[in-house]
Structure formats: structure tokens, C-alpha cells
Design a protein around this motif. Structure first.
Motif, PDB file in Angstrom:
ATOM      1  N   THR A  16      36.313   8.362  35.228  1.00  0.00           N
ATOM      2  CA  THR A  16      35.826   9.567  35.898  1.00  0.00           C
ATOM      3  C   THR A  16      34.442   9.992  35.415  1.00  0.00           C
ATOM      4  O   THR A  16      33.603  10.403  36.208  1.00  0.00           O
ATOM      5  N   PHE A  17      34.232   9.865  34.107  1.00  0.00           N
ATOM      6  CA  PHE A  17      32.982  10.369  33.530  1.00  0.00           C
ATOM      7  C   PHE A  17      32.015   9.258  33.133  1.00  0.00           C
ATOM      8  O   PHE A  17      30.951   9.537  32.594  1.00  0.00           O
ATOM      9  N   LEU A  38      30.287  21.669  31.915  1.00  0.00           N
ATOM     10  CA  LEU A  38      30.890  21.475  33.227  1.00  0.00           C
ATOM     11  C   LEU A  38      31.869  20.300  33.201  1.00  0.00           C
ATOM     12  O   LEU A  38      32.974  20.380  33.747  1.00  0.00           O
ATOM     13  N   ALA A  39      31.487  19.218  32.549  1.00  0.00           N
ATOM     14  CA  ALA A  39      32.369  18.051  32.433  1.00  0.00           C
ATOM     15  C   ALA A  39      33.615  18.395  31.615  1.00  0.00           C
ATOM     16  O   ALA A  39      34.717  17.932  31.943  1.00  0.00           O
ATOM     17  N   GLU A  42      35.891  20.211  33.891  1.00  0.00           N
ATOM     18  CA  GLU A  42      36.506  19.267  34.822  1.00  0.00           C
ATOM     19  C   GLU A  42      37.594  18.453  34.113  1.00  0.00           C
ATOM     20  O   GLU A  42      38.674  18.220  34.670  1.00  0.00           O
ATOM     21  N   SER A  44      39.381  19.448  31.638  1.00  0.00           N
ATOM     22  CA  SER A  44      40.521  20.359  31.477  1.00  0.00           C
ATOM     23  C   SER A  44      41.379  20.393  32.736  1.00  0.00           C
ATOM     24  O   SER A  44      42.611  20.381  32.659  1.00  0.00           O
ATOM     25  N   ALA A  45      40.733  20.425  33.893  1.00  0.00           N
ATOM     26  CA  ALA A  45      41.469  20.438  35.161  1.00  0.00           C
ATOM     27  C   ALA A  45      42.225  19.128  35.371  1.00  0.00           C
ATOM     28  O   ALA A  45      43.375  19.128  35.822  1.00  0.00           O
ATOM     29  N   ILE A  46      41.607  18.018  35.018  1.00  0.00           N
ATOM     30  CA  ILE A  46      42.258  16.713  35.152  1.00  0.00           C
ATOM     31  C   ILE A  46      43.457  16.628  34.217  1.00  0.00           C
ATOM     32  O   ILE A  46      44.517  16.129  34.593  1.00  0.00           O
TER      33      ILE A  46
END
Length: 89
Positions: A16-17, A38-39, A42, A44-46
Motif C-alpha cells: 500500500t505504501f 497522513l500515511a 491511513e 490506522s484505518a487499514i
């Protein structure tokens, strides 16, 4: 820390990153892996989606090591009620 959580995180960071595989180490911080705020949000959401546990900015930041993050997730998974763990599978 279970290797499953660590391995899943390593895969997320790689796929992803686009973190270089040699940068993904247990002692590497999210900042070492060049993840900005921001990453991290993101990620954390994943994590919430993948593991059914919530982590916040208070729990993890750019200075958190990958090992620490995996241990936190593993501990949160272990704290889930049995029914929540069964629902996740």
C-alpha cells in the motif's frame, strides 16, 4: 507479538505504501519508513479494517517502531471478546 500481525503489517507497508522491503524491520519507526502523518492515519484505518481493532494518533505516531505497532495490535486482538474474534474470521 505474533508473526501473523507483523507479517500482515509488513505486507501493507510494502504493497500500500511502497516502503522498500529492506526498510521494513521490527525496530524501524514509521518515520524511518518515510510515512508522514497522513500515511499514519491511513495505516490506522487499514489496521481497523484488517484486524477489527482501533488505533489512534495517541496510540501510534511516526516515532512508533513496527514491532511496537504489531504488539499493540496483537494485545488489542487478545482483548477482544471471543464473539468479536469469531465474527472477524
Amino acid at each position: 507479538m505474533t508473526s501473523t500481525v507483523y507479517d500482515t503489517l509488513a505486507g501493507i507497508l510494502d504493497e500500500t505504501f511502497q516502503v522498500e522491503p529492506e526498510m521494513i524491520r521490527p525496530d524501524a519507526t514509521l518515520a524511518d519508513m518515510e510515512l508522514d502523518s497522513l500515511a499514519v492515519a491511513e495505516l490506522s484505518a487499514i489496521v481497523q479494517e484488517q484486524f477489527a481493532v482501533r488505533i489512534t494518533g495517541e496510540d501510534v505516531g511516526k516515532g512508533s517502531a513496527l514491532r511496537e505497532l504489531a504488539e499493540l495490535i496483537d494485545n488489542r486482538i487478545g482483548a477482544l471478546p471471543a464473539s468479536a474474534g469469531a465474527a472477524r474470521q
